[in-house]
Design an enzyme around this catalytic site. Structure first.
Site, PDB file in Angstrom:
ATOM      1  N   THR B  41       5.671   5.285  -8.431  1.00 18.77           N
ATOM      2  CA  THR B  41       5.787   4.689  -9.769  1.00 18.77           C
ATOM      3  C   THR B  41       7.199   4.190 -10.077  1.00 18.77           C
ATOM      4  O   THR B  41       7.380   3.255 -10.842  1.00 18.77           O
ATOM      5  CB  THR B  41       5.344   5.716 -10.835  1.00 18.77           C
ATOM      6  OG1 THR B  41       4.033   6.154 -10.489  1.00 18.77           O
ATOM      7  CG2 THR B  41       5.335   5.121 -12.225  1.00 18.77           C
ATOM      8  N   ALA B  46       6.544  -3.737 -10.251  1.00 16.10           N
ATOM      9  CA  ALA B  46       6.563  -3.732 -11.718  1.00 16.10           C
ATOM     10  C   ALA B  46       5.766  -4.893 -12.307  1.00 16.10           C
ATOM     11  O   ALA B  46       6.144  -5.497 -13.296  1.00 16.10           O
ATOM     12  CB  ALA B  46       8.004  -3.723 -12.245  1.00 16.10           C
ATOM     13  N   HIS B  49      -0.841  -7.290 -12.420  1.00 16.70           N
ATOM     14  CA  HIS B  49      -1.552  -8.389 -11.765  1.00 16.70           C
ATOM     15  C   HIS B  49      -2.683  -8.893 -12.645  1.00 16.70           C
ATOM     16  O   HIS B  49      -3.320  -8.125 -13.368  1.00 16.70           O
ATOM     17  CB  HIS B  49      -2.131  -7.915 -10.428  1.00 16.70           C
ATOM     18  CG  HIS B  49      -1.087  -7.612  -9.405  1.00 16.70           C
ATOM     19  ND1 HIS B  49      -0.595  -8.558  -8.550  1.00 16.70           N
ATOM     20  CD2 HIS B  49      -0.435  -6.451  -9.115  1.00 16.70           C
ATOM     21  CE1 HIS B  49       0.324  -7.993  -7.757  1.00 16.70           C
ATOM     22  NE2 HIS B  49       0.436  -6.719  -8.095  1.00 16.70           N
ATOM     23  N   VAL B 172       2.532  21.902  -4.971  1.00 18.09           N
ATOM     24  CA  VAL B 172       1.271  22.545  -4.613  1.00 18.09           C
ATOM     25  C   VAL B 172       1.282  22.889  -3.121  1.00 18.09           C
ATOM     26  O   VAL B 172       1.494  22.017  -2.276  1.00 18.09           O
ATOM     27  CB  VAL B 172       0.064  21.637  -4.955  1.00 18.09           C
ATOM     28  CG1 VAL B 172      -1.232  22.245  -4.437  1.00 18.09           C
ATOM     29  CG2 VAL B 172      -0.006  21.404  -6.459  1.00 18.09           C
ATOM     30  N   LYS B 249       2.069 -11.885   5.110  1.00 17.70           N
ATOM     31  CA  LYS B 249       1.986 -11.866   3.654  1.00 17.70           C
ATOM     32  C   LYS B 249       3.374 -12.186   3.087  1.00 17.70           C
ATOM     33  O   LYS B 249       4.382 -11.721   3.601  1.00 17.70           O
ATOM     34  CB  LYS B 249       1.549 -10.467   3.220  1.00 17.70           C
ATOM     35  CG  LYS B 249       1.089 -10.394   1.787  1.00 17.70           C
ATOM     36  CD  LYS B 249       0.359  -9.068   1.548  1.00 17.70           C
ATOM     37  CE  LYS B 249      -0.025  -8.909   0.097  1.00 17.70           C
ATOM     38  NZ  LYS B 249       1.038  -8.377  -0.749  1.00 17.70           N
TER      39      LYS B 249
END
Lengths: 419, 478
Positions: B41, B46, B49, B172, B249
């Site tokens: 995050t 940022a 989309h 955890v 890409k």
């Protein structure tokens, strides 16, 4: 809204010197605005000596040097506000500032001197790859921690960049109990003063690794080490020769940038060469009545030079306020062959009373070269210099005789010549 | 005993926490790091989309465009920065225009409104600083930009105000089935919960694999970015994508909602989920690829670079749902792009599953509004004046590059789930995120953290763990 004849933005050496000079010329209604909690600027954290040799013929520490000017400010009863940040400035010399004590307030000034100083280039400006762990500081931040807060940012140090703050911090960290592995410099020469290389590195056996750079930063939470490598003639790292230096701290001394955000708001024209304003012989910018001096104009090596420049700006601002400054026929100052930049950018010969000094830096180290000054195509001065380095600012003198002899000159150019 | 335990305080976990806080449920969040938004995050494009990228039959395709529509209201309710700046997918070869049309059709199926294919002239009129090599572009006016950590913090604070409990620095270690749910064993404590939501980002496979025989495998995919000074923040206005070519890409160029320019990411699969290093080759790659989109790359204005890791799975889609062999254990895994954009709808989908299992009542007193930290730099002088009159600390500027006041830093520390680290202050106030990258304000922010949290200056960290900034006093080792 308050009104002042002269507002000086920044209470470091440039702002203090300018205030003193303007006051000595009879300007009464002066205000200095300083964002830190006291006057003195970066001098407050420069507790080493070597300040004032030229101006006072004495070796002072930074705080002592600042104190001399603060005393003058106090005795001349020049007003100042600390903890006050100027947040806006326009070309009409209307400024907005803020502080805890006064809240938001506006001031209309008749003249303004920009003296905001400079900031250090951060890691991002070099785009050094690696992790974003803690333990990476600019040398100036580390200096503040050590000299103002009494706290150590690390104990096992590598310094990237041999600017003066980097050199000074190599010594400082050593004296405070840290181990400095090396000062690593990308260029084949140091950007710092020779005296600092001798007194801060050589005297403490700290290696200066020229033509080297940091290629990678390693560490998850805190820095664990850096990779360094030599660079080729195009300053590209030779990665086959990369080696790892374990360390907990990397200090960056990789250049200073004039802080001209406010200047831009006031439509002050900036030079791409200095990142500071383009100014004339009185350090007046393209905006009438807005002057600039010190490191906000161009980065200086010695505070003595900052003070000298601030006197020029302070006096010129006083003249402006008295209506005695003229801006008419202008001669360009050109940084020609071998010269990175020259200040001022323009000369109004009509304002020159006696002599005038041009400050400049060379592009590369040159040995046994000549510094020449041309008035248009006529070479007027020609002086041999044993060594010229980009790390040491140079000056040439322009006399009023030269200006009157070449009274129709369009441009003065400075050149480095082999013969 | 909790009704729901959410593992992970990233954008997915926080959106879910906020959604569940609308119900009469006892909810806790378990986070291994010291703060919210410490994983993927904090380091991504940022971008909100528009939603034309994913196949219509995928979860990504179904959730993205629907979630996009919720951002205007959410950003108002939770007081985070969001701007619908629109996006362009650039095409550099006439032969590829049909691929733009394919994306447009896919977008229409996904419910993306007002998609347009623009010719070169129209694109250049919209964005004059784009490369001359552009031949056409797909324009999506609903594309947006957001501050992802501010959004996650906003969700978290609102969830907290509505009763969700938070436990940071709780990693955890194991999860055991018990009669009434699950025993979650962390390095600090044991938490018992009827329902467990696995929103552990790049670690969601490890959490899943503690309870399910249906093993997951997350491949962390590195994406590197460069952030530029605000002086070039308006060089372009829209988010600029590139059509994928045979070279791979493309990378994006976008303004950030805070006013910087951002380029990236590349995509490199790596092994180490903790490896957030940038690489020379990666930074060169994004600079080279991004240069194809714009006239001139303002490389001189780079102020920072960073790496984010996407939680990629072989499924190539989000994995959201109750695990068949572990009732009450809900996976929210493989949340890579467009995870941030889809988060509000991911949260609703998970909420539906929880409601199905626990059948809770809706709270009558749920408060959807969270007020963020007042940002001095964005206020009118009148508002500044009245704020300073109430609290003079707002008149003391600490971060000069981003004009952040002491009042904002104090608020960041003392509000619910407040900042405890230098980076925590940075993400809440922007102090230290400007052009000097905390060179000037670090010493002052560190002092404020030390005095407000009543800890030694040597205990202040950049982001928790061993990331201390100071190692001791002067001369201790002389």
């Amino acid at each position: 809204m308050q009104e002042f004849d002269l507002v000086i933005i920044g209470g470091g050496p440039a702002g203090l010197g300018a205030a003193v000079a303007a006051s000595e010329q009879g300007i009464k209604n002066i205000l200095i605005l300083e964002r830190e909690n006291k006057l003195g600027g970066i001098l407050n954290q420069c507790i080493h000596n070597g300040f004032g040799l030229q101006l006072f013929k004495e070796e002072l520490t930074g705080p002592e040097y600042a104190q001399r000017f603060i005393k003058m400010i106090e005795s001349k009863e020049i007003r100042y506000k600390t903890n006050t940040m100027v947040i806006d400035l326009n070309r009409d010399k209307l400024l907005t500032a803020v502080s805890k004590a006064d809240g938001i307030f506006t001031i209309q000034a008749k003249a303004i001197i920009l003296a905001m100083g400079c900031r250090e280039r951060p890691r991002g400006a070099l785009n050094i790859p690696g992790t974003r762990c803690s333990g990476i500081f600019t040398a100036g931040t580390a200096q503040k921690f050590v000299n103002i807060k009494g706290m150590m940012p690390g104990k096992n140090i590598v310094i990237l960049g041999s600017g003066d703050i980097g050199l000074i911090m190599a010594r400082r960290m050593t004296l405070e109990g840290a181990h400095v592995n090396a000062v690593v410099e990308l260029m084949p020469y140091s950007a710092g003063l020779t005296r600092n290389i001798v007194q801060c590195l050589d005297d403490y056996d700290i290696p200066l690794m020229l033509s080297h750079t940091v290629t990678n930063i390693v560490g998850k939470d805190r820095l664990e080490g850096v990779f360094i490598a030599p660079v080729d003639e195009n300053r590209k790292p030779i990665l086959e020769m990369e080696k790892f230096i374990p360390c907990d701290t990397l200090l960056l001394s990789v250049g200073l940038l004039p802080e001209n955000e406010l200047s831009k708001k006031a439509s002050v024209k900036l030079s791409p060469l200095t990142s500071g304003a383009e100014v004339d012989e009185g350090r007046e910018t393209n905006i009438d009545g807005i002057f600039a001096c010190g490191n906000v104009l161009h980065v200086h090596d010695l505070v003595d030079h900052v003070t000298e420049e601030s006197y020029i700006a302070g006096k010129a601002a006083a003249k402006f306020l008295k209506g005695l400054r003229k801006r008419s026929y202008v001669i360009d100052v050109i940084a020609s062959e071998g010269i990175r930049y020259a200040v001022p950018k323009y000369i109004n010969p009509v304002n020159i009373e006696k002599d005038l000094e041009l400050s400049f830096r060379v592009k590369d180290i040159c040995k046994d070269h000549y510094v020449s000054v041309y008035f248009d195509n006529a070479r007027v001065t020609h002086h041999k210099k044993k060594i010229l380095t980009p790390g040491e600012m140079q000056t040439v003198k322009i006399t009023s005789e030269m200006l009157s002899t070449h009274s129709h000159c369009r441009a003065i150019s400075i050149r480095v010549e082999k013969e | 005993m909790y009704d729901v335990a959410i593992i992970g305080a990233g954008i997915s976990g926080m959106s879910i926490a906020r959604e569940l806080s609308k119900y009469d449920l006892k909810v806790c969040v378990l986070e291994k790091e010291v703060d919210i938004a410490m994983g993927t995050t904090k380091a991504n494009s940022a971008i909100v989309h528009a939603g034309f990228d994913a196949k219509p039959d995928s979860l990504k395709g179904m959730l993205n465009a629907a979630a996009n529509r919720l951002f205007d209201q959410l950003s108002k309710e939770l007081d985070f920065h969001f701007r619908r700046n629109g996006s362009l997918v650039l095409c550099f070869d006439k032969k590829d225009i049909e691929h733009l049309e394919f994306l447009r059709q896919q977008g229409i199926q996904n419910g993306v409104p007002n998609l347009l294919i623009l010719d070169k002239a129209a694109v250049k009129e919209m964005e004059p600083n784009l490369s001359e090599d552009v031949v056409a572009a797909l324009y999506a006016p609903t594309g947006g930009i957001v501050c992802p950590y501010e959004m996650a913090i906003g969700m978290a604070e609102n969830a907290y105000e509505n009763g969700v409990e938070f436990y940071f620095e709780n990693k955890v270690l194991d999860i055991k089935k018990s009669d009434d749910g699950y025993r979650i064993i962390t390095d600090k404590n044991t938490y018992i919960s009827k329902v467990v939501i696995n929103a552990a980002g790049v670690h969601s496979d490890e959490i899943n694999n503690l309870v399910s025989s249906n093993k997951l495998n997350i491949i962390p995919r590195r994406g590197e970015y460069c952030v530029f000074d605000k002086e070039v923040g308006s060089y372009i206005d829209k988010t600029i994508f590139q059509l994928p070519t045979k070279l791979g890409k493309g990378v994006l160029v976008t303004p950030t909602v805070d006013g910087n320019l951002l380029i990236g990411p590349n995509a490199v699969d790596i092994d180490d989920k903790d490896d957030l290093s940038t690489t020379k080759s990666g930074l060169d790659e994004i600079l080279n690829k991004a240069s194809l989109s714009i006239k001139k790359m303002p490389s001189h204005a780079i102020i920072a670079s960073f790496t984010g890791l996407r939680a990629r799975t072989e499924a190539d889609d989000f994995i959201i749902g109750e695990v068949p062999d572990a009732k009450g254990f809900i996976n929210v895994a493989g949340i890579e792009s467009p995870g941030l954009s889809s988060a509000p709808c991911i949260a609703m989908m998970v909420k539906d599953i929880v409601v199905e299992i626990l059948a809770p009542q809706e709270k009558a007193n749920f408060n959807p509004v969270r007020k963020g930290i007042p940002h001095f730099s964005e206020m009118s002088n009148e508002d500044r004046q009245s704020l300073i009159a109430q609290n003079p600390a707002y008149g003391q500027i600490v971060c000069r590059c981003e004009t952040v006041s002491e009042g904002e830093i104090l608020s960041a520390i003392h509000r619910p789930l407040g900042a405890t680290t230098l980076d925590g202050i940075k993400r809440r106030t922007r102090a230290g995120s400007g052009r000097c990258q905390s060179g000037f304000c670090m010493t002052r922010v560190l002092d404020i953290l030390s005095s407000e949290l009543e800890i030694k200056r040597t205990e202040v960290t950049k982001f928790g763990g061993e990331s201390r900034l100071l190692v001791g006093k002067n001369k201790e080792d002389v």
